[in-house]
Design a protein around this motif. Structure first.
Motif, PDB file in Angstrom:
ATOM      1  N   GLN A  31      71.913 116.287 -15.600  1.00  0.00           N
ATOM      2  CA  GLN A  31      71.819 114.923 -16.124  1.00  0.00           C
ATOM      3  C   GLN A  31      71.835 113.935 -14.958  1.00  0.00           C
ATOM      4  OE1 GLN A  31      74.891 114.965 -19.197  1.00  0.00           O
ATOM      5  NE2 GLN A  31      73.461 115.902 -20.644  1.00  0.00           N
ATOM      6  N   ALA A  32      72.552 112.813 -15.047  1.00  0.00           N
ATOM      7  CA  ALA A  32      72.537 111.820 -13.962  1.00  0.00           C
ATOM      8  C   ALA A  32      73.588 112.106 -12.899  1.00  0.00           C
ATOM      9  CB  ALA A  32      72.747 110.416 -14.527  1.00  0.00           C
ATOM     10  N   GLY A  45      64.245 120.211 -12.229  1.00  0.00           N
ATOM     11  CA  GLY A  45      64.389 118.815 -12.644  1.00  0.00           C
ATOM     12  C   GLY A  45      63.929 117.869 -11.549  1.00  0.00           C
ATOM     13  N   LEU A  46      64.498 116.668 -11.502  1.00  0.00           N
ATOM     14  CA  LEU A  46      64.117 115.691 -10.476  1.00  0.00           C
ATOM     15  C   LEU A  46      64.848 115.919  -9.157  1.00  0.00           C
ATOM     16  CD1 LEU A  46      63.958 112.395 -12.561  1.00  0.00           C
ATOM     17  CD2 LEU A  46      62.048 113.724 -11.655  1.00  0.00           C
ATOM     18  N   ALA A  47      66.123 116.264  -9.218  1.00  0.00           N
ATOM     19  CA  ALA A  47      66.941 116.357  -8.002  1.00  0.00           C
ATOM     20  C   ALA A  47      66.935 117.739  -7.372  1.00  0.00           C
ATOM     21  CB  ALA A  47      68.372 115.939  -8.302  1.00  0.00           C
ATOM     22  N   THR A  91      68.943 123.285 -16.388  1.00  0.00           N
ATOM     23  CA  THR A  91      68.116 122.356 -15.620  1.00  0.00           C
ATOM     24  C   THR A  91      68.978 121.493 -14.698  1.00  0.00           C
ATOM     25  OG1 THR A  91      66.508 120.551 -15.761  1.00  0.00           O
ATOM     26  CG2 THR A  91      68.179 120.628 -17.492  1.00  0.00           C
ATOM     27  N   CYS A  92      68.399 121.098 -13.577  1.00  0.00           N
ATOM     28  CA  CYS A  92      69.127 120.269 -12.610  1.00  0.00           C
ATOM     29  C   CYS A  92      69.141 118.797 -13.001  1.00  0.00           C
ATOM     30  CB  CYS A  92      68.504 120.423 -11.219  1.00  0.00           C
ATOM     31  SG  CYS A  92      68.680 122.084 -10.569  1.00  0.00           S
ATOM     32  N   GLY A  93      68.191 118.356 -13.829  1.00  0.00           N
ATOM     33  CA  GLY A  93      68.153 116.962 -14.248  1.00  0.00           C
ATOM     34  C   GLY A  93      67.975 116.004 -13.078  1.00  0.00           C
ATOM     35  N   MET A  94      68.469 114.773 -13.249  1.00  0.00           N
ATOM     36  CA  MET A  94      68.340 113.752 -12.199  1.00  0.00           C
ATOM     37  C   MET A  94      69.444 113.883 -11.155  1.00  0.00           C
ATOM     38  SD  MET A  94      67.190 110.285 -14.212  1.00  0.00           S
ATOM     39  CE  MET A  94      68.842 109.984 -14.737  1.00  0.00           C
ATOM     40  N   GLY A  95      70.597 114.443 -11.532  1.00  0.00           N
ATOM     41  CA  GLY A  95      71.736 114.518 -10.622  1.00  0.00           C
ATOM     42  C   GLY A  95      71.754 115.757  -9.752  1.00  0.00           C
ATOM     43  N   GLY A  96      71.009 116.779 -10.132  1.00  0.00           N
ATOM     44  CA  GLY A  96      70.936 118.001  -9.352  1.00  0.00           C
ATOM     45  C   GLY A  96      72.107 118.948  -9.575  1.00  0.00           C
TER      46      GLY A  96
END
Length: 193
Positions: free
Chosen positions: A123-124, A145-147, A169-174
């Protein structure tokens, strides 16, 4: 034709490694999982072992059967969540980073499970997982994910140590997986004295 890769060098066992196996064998005999003759034979091999590969088969069939623990759910929310200290490790953990992030620290636990499954969603806030040296973390099933995912663990699994299998998933926060840092190692050593 390409040359064959060199075979891995067997990791040498320390006195502490042999003592840990001896203690586990004695506990198994006290529980009735092995008889005294088998205990004697295994102790003889354990005390003469030079490598982890020689120690591993001595306790591979002795893990106690524990009742399954419910999955541990960690939600970072706004303030974050930390799971550290001496806690009972369940077979499954779900970690959702939220805004504040989640930190899971295995350095002070005694884990007799062969596999621990952790579903992550960075997540974030992200998810950080700290494992002792010798634990192996499988990360192939985690979407970047993004991060993205940062695996900063040392290679090489010690006998009897659990495998951490990550999914999600790594999401935005990794997601970060690492061994203890230098300061954390010093603190652990002081606590064990």
């Amino acid at each position: 034709m390409s040359p064959e890769p060199p075979s891995p060098v067997p990791l040498r066992a320390s006195d502490a490694d042999r003592e840990a196996v001896v203690a586990e064998l004695q506990e198994a005999a006290a529980d009735g999982r092995i008889d005294l003759d088998e205990l004697g034979a295994r102790l003889e091999v354990a005390l003469a072992a030079r490598t982890h590969a020689e120690l591993a088969p001595l306790t591979a069939d002795l893990l106690p059967v524990l009742p399954p623990a419910p999955p541990l759910l960690l939600k970072g929310g706004m303030a974050g969540a930390v799971c550290a200290g001496g806690w009972r490790v369940p077979e499954q953990i779900r970690a959702y980073g939220g805004m504040g992030g989640v930190r899971i620290d295995f350095t002070r636990v005694e884990c007799r499970l062969r596999v621990v499954e952790i579903e992550v969603d960075g997540q974030a806030g992200g998810v950080e997982i700290v494992v002792p040296d010798g634990w192996v973390v499988e990360t192939e099933q985690v979407a970047p994910g993004l991060a993205g995912l940062r695996d900063r663990t040392a290679a090489g699994r010690l006998p009897g140590s659990p495998l951490i299998r990550l999914t999600g998933t790594c999401g935005m926060g990794g997601v970060t997986v690492r061994n203890p840092k230098r300061g954390e190692r010093r603190k652990l050593l002081r606590e064990r004295r």
